[in-house]
Design a protein around this motif. Structure first.
Motif, mmCIF file in Angstrom:
data_model
loop_
_atom_site.group_PDB
_atom_site.id
_atom_site.type_symbol
_atom_site.label_atom_id
_atom_site.label_comp_id
_atom_site.label_asym_id
_atom_site.label_seq_id
_atom_site.Cartn_x
_atom_site.Cartn_y
_atom_site.Cartn_z
ATOM 1 N N LYS A 240 0.852 -1.189 -0.020
ATOM 2 C CA LYS A 240 -0.104 -0.169 0.032
ATOM 3 C C LYS A 240 0.863 1.303 0.125
ATOM 4 O O LYS A 240 0.456 2.271 -0.607
ATOM 5 N N VAL B 44 -11.264 6.024 -1.193
ATOM 6 C CA VAL B 44 -10.601 4.977 -0.749
ATOM 7 C C VAL B 44 -10.407 5.160 0.837
ATOM 8 O O VAL B 44 -10.004 4.207 1.555
ATOM 9 N N VAL C 270 1.700 6.630 -6.925
ATOM 10 C CA VAL C 270 0.563 7.619 -7.093
ATOM 11 C C VAL C 270 0.897 8.861 -7.214
ATOM 12 O O VAL C 270 0.349 9.750 -7.972
ATOM 13 N N VAL D 239 -10.422 5.595 -11.865
ATOM 14 C CA VAL D 239 -9.113 5.444 -12.262
ATOM 15 C C VAL D 239 -8.873 4.790 -13.503
ATOM 16 O O VAL D 239 -7.891 5.168 -14.509
ATOM 17 N N HIS E 262 2.038 1.665 -3.354
ATOM 18 C CA HIS E 262 1.010 2.191 -4.370
ATOM 19 C C HIS E 262 0.657 3.695 -4.350
ATOM 20 O O HIS E 262 0.876 4.284 -5.269
ATOM 21 N N LYS F 92 -14.130 3.932 -7.207
ATOM 22 C CA LYS F 92 -12.824 4.538 -7.318
ATOM 23 C C LYS F 92 -12.042 3.820 -8.655
ATOM 24 O O LYS F 92 -11.464 4.543 -9.386
ATOM 25 N N TYR G 294 -12.225 -6.626 -2.355
ATOM 26 C CA TYR G 294 -13.134 -5.338 -2.546
ATOM 27 C C TYR G 294 -14.110 -5.360 -3.783
ATOM 28 O O TYR G 294 -14.741 -4.406 -3.944
ATOM 29 N N GLY H 93 -2.456 -1.552 -7.050
ATOM 30 C CA GLY H 93 -3.728 -1.404 -6.711
ATOM 31 C C GLY H 93 -4.479 -2.608 -6.889
ATOM 32 O O GLY H 93 -5.293 -2.993 -6.110
ATOM 33 N N LEU I 106 -3.982 -5.169 -4.152
ATOM 34 C CA LEU I 106 -4.521 -4.687 -2.898
ATOM 35 C C LEU I 106 -5.999 -5.338 -3.094
ATOM 36 O O LEU I 106 -6.533 -5.472 -2.042
ATOM 37 N N ALA I 107 -6.597 -4.838 -4.227
ATOM 38 C CA ALA I 107 -8.013 -5.366 -4.426
ATOM 39 C C ALA I 107 -8.225 -6.891 -4.350
ATOM 40 O O ALA I 107 -9.042 -7.134 -3.556
ATOM 41 N N TRP J 39 -1.388 0.472 -11.269
ATOM 42 C CA TRP J 39 -2.261 -0.638 -11.609
ATOM 43 C C TRP J 39 -1.889 -1.902 -10.807
ATOM 44 O O TRP J 39 -2.656 -2.438 -10.333
ATOM 45 N N ARG K 127 -14.349 5.932 2.611
ATOM 46 C CA ARG K 127 -15.393 4.935 2.016
ATOM 47 C C ARG K 127 -16.857 5.261 2.321
ATOM 48 O O ARG K 127 -17.413 4.923 2.937
#
Ligand code: HEM
Length: 149
Positions: free
Chosen positions: A15, A144, A22, A97, A18, A93, A84, A75, A78-79, A72, A147
């Motif tokens: 994270k 993010v 970003v 993106v 990430h 989100k 999620y 991300g 992490l997803a 990407w 939420r």
């Protein structure tokens, strides 16, 4: 194959990486449309024109393309880790993106047009387009972190 939690104790490092990429991505997305505005002000074929073509090409190749790819990959990792896919905040989100990635693609195409000596858009339109990544980033971070839904 169940991927929830597959990152284990590395999740926070992923994270952090990430968010770092970003920041690089957003820096490039803020700079390139600004380059276009200045590029528009110089004569096609001039030394200044050649310098802007080179600056835009390097910004895309060295900063924008690699950071978008890494954002990407990390991300999506992490997803899958957080599973999620049915979370409305995450789907909103993801939509934003994908839009931001499309904006990146459009800019890569516009840099190619400028390199061919074309100036299809007005400076005013370019200045307005310059605001898009800022607004998108603000909404993405709220989605993010807060939420809201
Ligand atoms: C390109 C596709 C992207 C995907 C698939 C993605 C996905 C994710 C996921 C799943 C998380 C982890 C949420 C958690 O477990 O806490 C995350 C965190 C985060 N993302 Fe992204 N993201 C992407 C792009 C972006 C962009 C473009 C931005 C900002 C403009 C951004 C900002 C953040 C922030 C600030 C966090 C940390 C949130 C927190 O710790 O509470 N992401 N991202």
């Amino acid at each position: 194959m169940e991927l929830a939690g597959f990152l284990g104790s590395a999740m926070l490092w992923v994270k952090a990486a990430h968010i770092i990429f970003v920041i690089f991505l957003m820096a490039g997305l803020f700079m390139l449309p600004r380059f276009f505005v200045y590029h528009h002000q110089c004569a096609v074929g001039s030394d200044e024109d050649a310098k802007w073509i080179d600056r835009e090409r390097r910004l895309l190749r060295i900063i924008l393309d690699p950071s978008l790819t890494i954002v990407w990959i990390l991300g999506l990792a992490l997803a899958f880790n957080g599973n999620y896919w049915s979370e409305p905040w995450f789907l909103a989100k993801l939509l934003l993106v994908i839009g931001l990635s499309g904006y990146h693609g459009w800019m890569a195409g516009y840099a190619k047009k400028l390199a061919k000596g074309q100036r299809p858009m007005s400076e005013k339109a370019l200045r307005m387009l310059n605001e898009v990544p800022g607004v998108a980033a603000a909404v993405i971070v709220i989605l993010v972190v807060v939420r809201p839904f």
